[in-house]
Design a protein around this motif. Structure first.
Motif, PDB file in Angstrom:
ATOM      1  N   GLY A  85     -50.855  35.688 -24.436  1.00  0.00           N
ATOM      2  CA  GLY A  85     -50.719  34.230 -24.418  1.00  0.00           C
ATOM      3  C   GLY A  85     -50.216  33.659 -25.739  1.00  0.00           C
ATOM      4  O   GLY A  85     -49.968  32.469 -25.864  1.00  0.00           O
ATOM      5  N   HIS A  86     -50.046  34.531 -26.706  1.00  0.00           N
ATOM      6  CA  HIS A  86     -49.656  34.074 -28.033  1.00  0.00           C
ATOM      7  C   HIS A  86     -48.213  33.567 -28.080  1.00  0.00           C
ATOM      8  O   HIS A  86     -47.821  32.846 -28.996  1.00  0.00           O
ATOM      9  N   ILE A  87     -47.441  33.946 -27.086  1.00  0.00           N
ATOM     10  CA  ILE A  87     -46.028  33.578 -27.063  1.00  0.00           C
ATOM     11  C   ILE A  87     -45.836  32.065 -27.018  1.00  0.00           C
ATOM     12  O   ILE A  87     -44.798  31.554 -27.449  1.00  0.00           O
ATOM     13  N   LEU A  88     -46.844  31.331 -26.539  1.00  0.00           N
ATOM     14  CA  LEU A  88     -46.684  29.879 -26.445  1.00  0.00           C
ATOM     15  C   LEU A  88     -46.559  29.243 -27.829  1.00  0.00           C
ATOM     16  O   LEU A  88     -45.611  28.503 -28.096  1.00  0.00           O
ATOM     17  N   SER A  89     -47.491  29.550 -28.722  1.00  0.00           N
ATOM     18  CA  SER A  89     -47.391  28.957 -30.058  1.00  0.00           C
ATOM     19  C   SER A  89     -46.270  29.608 -30.860  1.00  0.00           C
ATOM     20  O   SER A  89     -45.564  28.944 -31.624  1.00  0.00           O
ATOM     21  N   LEU A  90     -46.073  30.906 -30.660  1.00  0.00           N
ATOM     22  CA  LEU A  90     -44.990  31.594 -31.373  1.00  0.00           C
ATOM     23  C   LEU A  90     -43.628  31.044 -30.933  1.00  0.00           C
ATOM     24  O   LEU A  90     -42.747  30.789 -31.761  1.00  0.00           O
ATOM     25  N   GLY A  91     -43.470  30.828 -29.631  1.00  0.00           N
ATOM     26  CA  GLY A  91     -42.223  30.293 -29.103  1.00  0.00           C
ATOM     27  C   GLY A  91     -41.928  28.893 -29.618  1.00  0.00           C
ATOM     28  O   GLY A  91     -40.771  28.545 -29.883  1.00  0.00           O
ATOM     29  N   GLU A  92     -42.982  28.088 -29.774  1.00  0.00           N
ATOM     30  CA  GLU A  92     -42.801  26.751 -30.347  1.00  0.00           C
ATOM     31  C   GLU A  92     -42.317  26.847 -31.783  1.00  0.00           C
ATOM     32  O   GLU A  92     -41.445  26.100 -32.216  1.00  0.00           O
ATOM     33  N   TRP A  93     -42.924  27.769 -32.519  1.00  0.00           N
ATOM     34  CA  TRP A  93     -42.532  27.969 -33.914  1.00  0.00           C
ATOM     35  C   TRP A  93     -41.059  28.381 -33.994  1.00  0.00           C
ATOM     36  O   TRP A  93     -40.301  27.868 -34.822  1.00  0.00           O
ATOM     37  N   VAL A  94     -40.646  29.298 -33.108  1.00  0.00           N
ATOM     38  CA  VAL A  94     -39.259  29.770 -33.083  1.00  0.00           C
ATOM     39  C   VAL A  94     -38.302  28.606 -32.816  1.00  0.00           C
ATOM     40  O   VAL A  94     -37.313  28.420 -33.532  1.00  0.00           O
ATOM     41  N   LEU A  95     -38.627  27.814 -31.795  1.00  0.00           N
ATOM     42  CA  LEU A  95     -37.738  26.702 -31.441  1.00  0.00           C
ATOM     43  C   LEU A  95     -37.624  25.711 -32.599  1.00  0.00           C
ATOM     44  O   LEU A  95     -36.530  25.230 -32.916  1.00  0.00           O
ATOM     45  N   ARG A  96     -38.758  25.431 -33.252  1.00  0.00           N
ATOM     46  CA  ARG A  96     -38.725  24.487 -34.369  1.00  0.00           C
ATOM     47  C   ARG A  96     -37.888  25.017 -35.535  1.00  0.00           C
ATOM     48  O   ARG A  96     -37.035  24.314 -36.080  1.00  0.00           O
ATOM     49  N   GLN A  97     -38.120  26.273 -35.913  1.00  0.00           N
ATOM     50  CA  GLN A  97     -37.352  26.880 -37.012  1.00  0.00           C
ATOM     51  C   GLN A  97     -35.851  26.875 -36.704  1.00  0.00           C
ATOM     52  O   GLN A  97     -35.025  26.557 -37.561  1.00  0.00           O
ATOM     53  N   ALA A  98     -35.526  27.247 -35.470  1.00  0.00           N
ATOM     54  CA  ALA A  98     -34.119  27.328 -35.083  1.00  0.00           C
ATOM     55  C   ALA A  98     -33.481  25.940 -35.120  1.00  0.00           C
ATOM     56  O   ALA A  98     -32.351  25.774 -35.597  1.00  0.00           O
ATOM     57  N   CYS A  99     -34.210  24.925 -34.641  1.00  0.00           N
ATOM     58  CA  CYS A  99     -33.678  23.554 -34.675  1.00  0.00           C
ATOM     59  C   CYS A  99     -33.507  23.080 -36.110  1.00  0.00           C
ATOM     60  O   CYS A  99     -32.495  22.447 -36.454  1.00  0.00           O
ATOM     61  N   LEU A 100     -34.487  23.385 -36.953  1.00  0.00           N
ATOM     62  CA  LEU A 100     -34.390  22.976 -38.360  1.00  0.00           C
ATOM     63  C   LEU A 100     -33.142  23.570 -39.008  1.00  0.00           C
ATOM     64  O   LEU A 100     -32.411  22.883 -39.728  1.00  0.00           O
ATOM     65  N   HIS A 101     -32.892  24.861 -38.740  1.00  0.00           N
ATOM     66  CA  HIS A 101     -31.713  25.491 -39.337  1.00  0.00           C
ATOM     67  C   HIS A 101     -30.415  24.940 -38.758  1.00  0.00           C
ATOM     68  O   HIS A 101     -29.443  24.743 -39.476  1.00  0.00           O
ATOM     69  N   GLN A 102     -30.426  24.685 -37.454  1.00  0.00           N
ATOM     70  CA  GLN A 102     -29.213  24.144 -36.831  1.00  0.00           C
ATOM     71  C   GLN A 102     -28.842  22.815 -37.465  1.00  0.00           C
ATOM     72  O   GLN A 102     -27.675  22.564 -37.790  1.00  0.00           O
ATOM     73  N   VAL A 121     -40.465  33.480 -20.150  1.00  0.00           N
ATOM     74  CA  VAL A 121     -40.859  32.823 -18.895  1.00  0.00           C
ATOM     75  C   VAL A 121     -42.275  32.273 -18.987  1.00  0.00           C
ATOM     76  O   VAL A 121     -42.621  31.306 -18.314  1.00  0.00           O
ATOM     77  N   ARG A 122     -43.086  32.872 -19.849  1.00  0.00           N
ATOM     78  CA  ARG A 122     -44.445  32.343 -20.050  1.00  0.00           C
ATOM     79  C   ARG A 122     -44.396  30.915 -20.576  1.00  0.00           C
ATOM     80  O   ARG A 122     -45.237  30.094 -20.254  1.00  0.00           O
ATOM     81  N   GLN A 123     -43.408  30.622 -21.413  1.00  0.00           N
ATOM     82  CA  GLN A 123     -43.249  29.253 -21.913  1.00  0.00           C
ATOM     83  C   GLN A 123     -42.805  28.313 -20.794  1.00  0.00           C
ATOM     84  O   GLN A 123     -43.280  27.194 -20.697  1.00  0.00           O
ATOM     85  N   LEU A 124     -41.887  28.813 -19.944  1.00  0.00           N
ATOM     86  CA  LEU A 124     -41.378  27.973 -18.853  1.00  0.00           C
ATOM     87  C   LEU A 124     -42.455  27.674 -17.821  1.00  0.00           C
ATOM     88  O   LEU A 124     -42.445  26.628 -17.181  1.00  0.00           O
ATOM     89  N   ARG A 125     -43.392  28.619 -17.657  1.00  0.00           N
ATOM     90  CA  ARG A 125     -44.474  28.414 -16.691  1.00  0.00           C
ATOM     91  C   ARG A 125     -45.533  27.467 -17.234  1.00  0.00           C
ATOM     92  O   ARG A 125     -46.331  26.941 -16.485  1.00  0.00           O
ATOM     93  N   ASP A 126     -45.539  27.284 -18.555  1.00  0.00           N
ATOM     94  CA  ASP A 126     -46.577  26.460 -19.165  1.00  0.00           C
ATOM     95  C   ASP A 126     -46.203  24.980 -19.060  1.00  0.00           C
ATOM     96  O   ASP A 126     -45.099  24.585 -19.430  1.00  0.00           O
ATOM     97  N   GLY A 127     -47.140  24.205 -18.566  1.00  0.00           N
ATOM     98  CA  GLY A 127     -46.866  22.795 -18.314  1.00  0.00           C
ATOM     99  C   GLY A 127     -46.494  21.983 -19.541  1.00  0.00           C
ATOM    100  O   GLY A 127     -45.906  20.914 -19.428  1.00  0.00           O
ATOM    101  N   SER A 128     -46.818  22.478 -20.730  1.00  0.00           N
ATOM    102  CA  SER A 128     -46.604  21.660 -21.923  1.00  0.00           C
ATOM    103  C   SER A 128     -45.291  21.960 -22.636  1.00  0.00           C
ATOM    104  O   SER A 128     -44.962  21.316 -23.632  1.00  0.00           O
ATOM    105  N   PHE A 129     -44.509  22.926 -22.120  1.00  0.00           N
ATOM    106  CA  PHE A 129     -43.302  23.325 -22.856  1.00  0.00           C
ATOM    107  C   PHE A 129     -42.281  22.194 -22.972  1.00  0.00           C
ATOM    108  O   PHE A 129     -41.711  21.965 -24.041  1.00  0.00           O
ATOM    109  N   VAL A 130     -42.069  21.472 -21.864  1.00  0.00           N
ATOM    110  CA  VAL A 130     -41.073  20.408 -21.868  1.00  0.00           C
ATOM    111  C   VAL A 130     -41.413  19.365 -22.932  1.00  0.00           C
ATOM    112  O   VAL A 130     -40.544  18.928 -23.697  1.00  0.00           O
TER     113      VAL A 130
END
Ligand code: C2E
Ligand code: MG
Ligand code: MG
Ligand code: MG
Length: 286
Positions: A85-102, A121-130
């Motif tokens: 389940g750790h991918i949820l917070s890790l995935g958020e961190w990845v998206l934020r870092q990538a956006c910051l660099h972009q 897909v674990r992020q996509l299944r999670d209701g809070s990803f959007v």
């Protein structure tokens, strides 16, 4: 998880299996502290247009270095992070870092590049990803049209809820790419329902291009299907000029691979882009 057939199911005593299980357990416990202790980083691999070699984007890829210096490969820790389940917070961190660099590059000499980010897909299944994606976009001041979410083919086809989430993300302006295409079992009608703009040919077909005739036919078919559905087709894992030439002759639009560059930490990536930007036309002398 129980759904993964065989994995983590010990049928009889097998030292290799036990060692693997032990390794997974110790990774789970180390994952928890890794994010807080700054052990993760992103590397960036350029994506180029096959027509003229111009770089137009990058894929962000996650790296994990343990305190003792060992690097753990994503293929090893991503599945573990997904199970835990750790991918949820890790995935958020990845998206934020990538956006910051972009955004940082967009507002610098590097210029506007599209940033591709892998999403589990674990992020996509999670209701809070959007919502978290929305928050990240606005706090980074990123334009969603510059951010491409990569979803593995098999997962993109999973179910209607995932499809609905992908559509919502598309509606927010994100670009969607289907990753590892050719390895899943998508029906063409399902593929058509996905609001994706990029189709990524899996590396396995690219690797075999010069040697296995079927790979060439598969790549040719993927290019046709992608274009038929109005998508850009990108080949991943190009390592040789021969592979590049075959893909160009098949009409493939874009490429990514060691032939151009390996994934690099941000400072090297910036230098690579500046060195490989098309030469600017000299200003007209009047
Ligand atoms: P992917 O998304 O299909 O990424 C492409 C992989 O191919 C990357 O491996 C990249 O380093 C590698 N690659 C690119 N060009 C070449 C080449 O010319 N030759 C060879 N041999 N390899 C090439 P990497 O970085 O080890 O990542 C493996 C997988 O882990 C990724 O496959 C992706 O599924 C997953 N992953 C990586 N970062 C993330 C992330 O931030 N989030 C999620 N959910 N998954 C990630
Ligand atoms: Mg990817
Ligand atoms: Mg891929
Ligand atoms: Mg992959």
């Amino acid at each position: 998880g129980a759904k993964r057939s065989g994995r983590g199911r010990i049928l009889r005593f097998d030292p290799a299996m036990e060692e693997e299980l032990h390794g997974r357990l110790s990774l789970v416990s180390r994952l928890a502290e890794a994010q807080a202790n700054g052990q993760f980083s992103l590397v960036y691999q350029p994506q180029i247009a096959l027509s003229d070699g111009t770089p137009f984007g990058s894929e962000a890829l996650l790296r994990w270095q343990l305190p003792e210096g060992t690097w753990v490969r994503p293929d090893q820790f991503i599945p573990v992070a997904e199970d835990a389940g750790h991918i949820l917070s890790l995935g958020e961190w990845v998206l934020r870092q990538a956006c910051l660099h972009q955004v940082h590059w967009r507002d610098s000499a590097v210029g506007r590049l599209r940033m591709a980010v892998n999403v589990s897909v674990r992020q996509l299944r999670d209701g809070s990803f959007v919502h978290s994606a929305e928050r990240i976009l606005s706090s980074c001041n990123a334009d969603p049209r510059d951010i491409e979410l990569e979803i593995t083919e098999s997962h993109a086809m999973e179910n209607d809820q995932v499809l609905a989430t992908v559509r919502t993300l598309r509606g927010m302006g994100f670009s969607i790419a289907i990753d590892d295409f050719g390895t899943g079992y998508s029906s063409l009608s399902r593929l058509q329902q996905l609001p994706a703009s990029v189709l990524k040919i899996d590396r396995s077909f690219v690797t075999d291009l010069g040697t296995v005739p079927e790979s060439r036919s598969i790549a040719a078919t993927i290019v046709k299907v992608g274009h038929e559905l109005g998508m850009t087709v990108l080949a991943e894992g190009i390592e040789t000029a021969e592979q590049e030439e075959i893909l160009r002759s098949l009409g493939c639009d874009a490429a990514q691979g060691y032939l151009y560059a390996k994934p690099m930490p941000a400072p090297q990536f910036e230098r690579w882009i500046l060195d490989n930007m098309p030469a600017r036309l000299p200003a007209a002398v009047s």
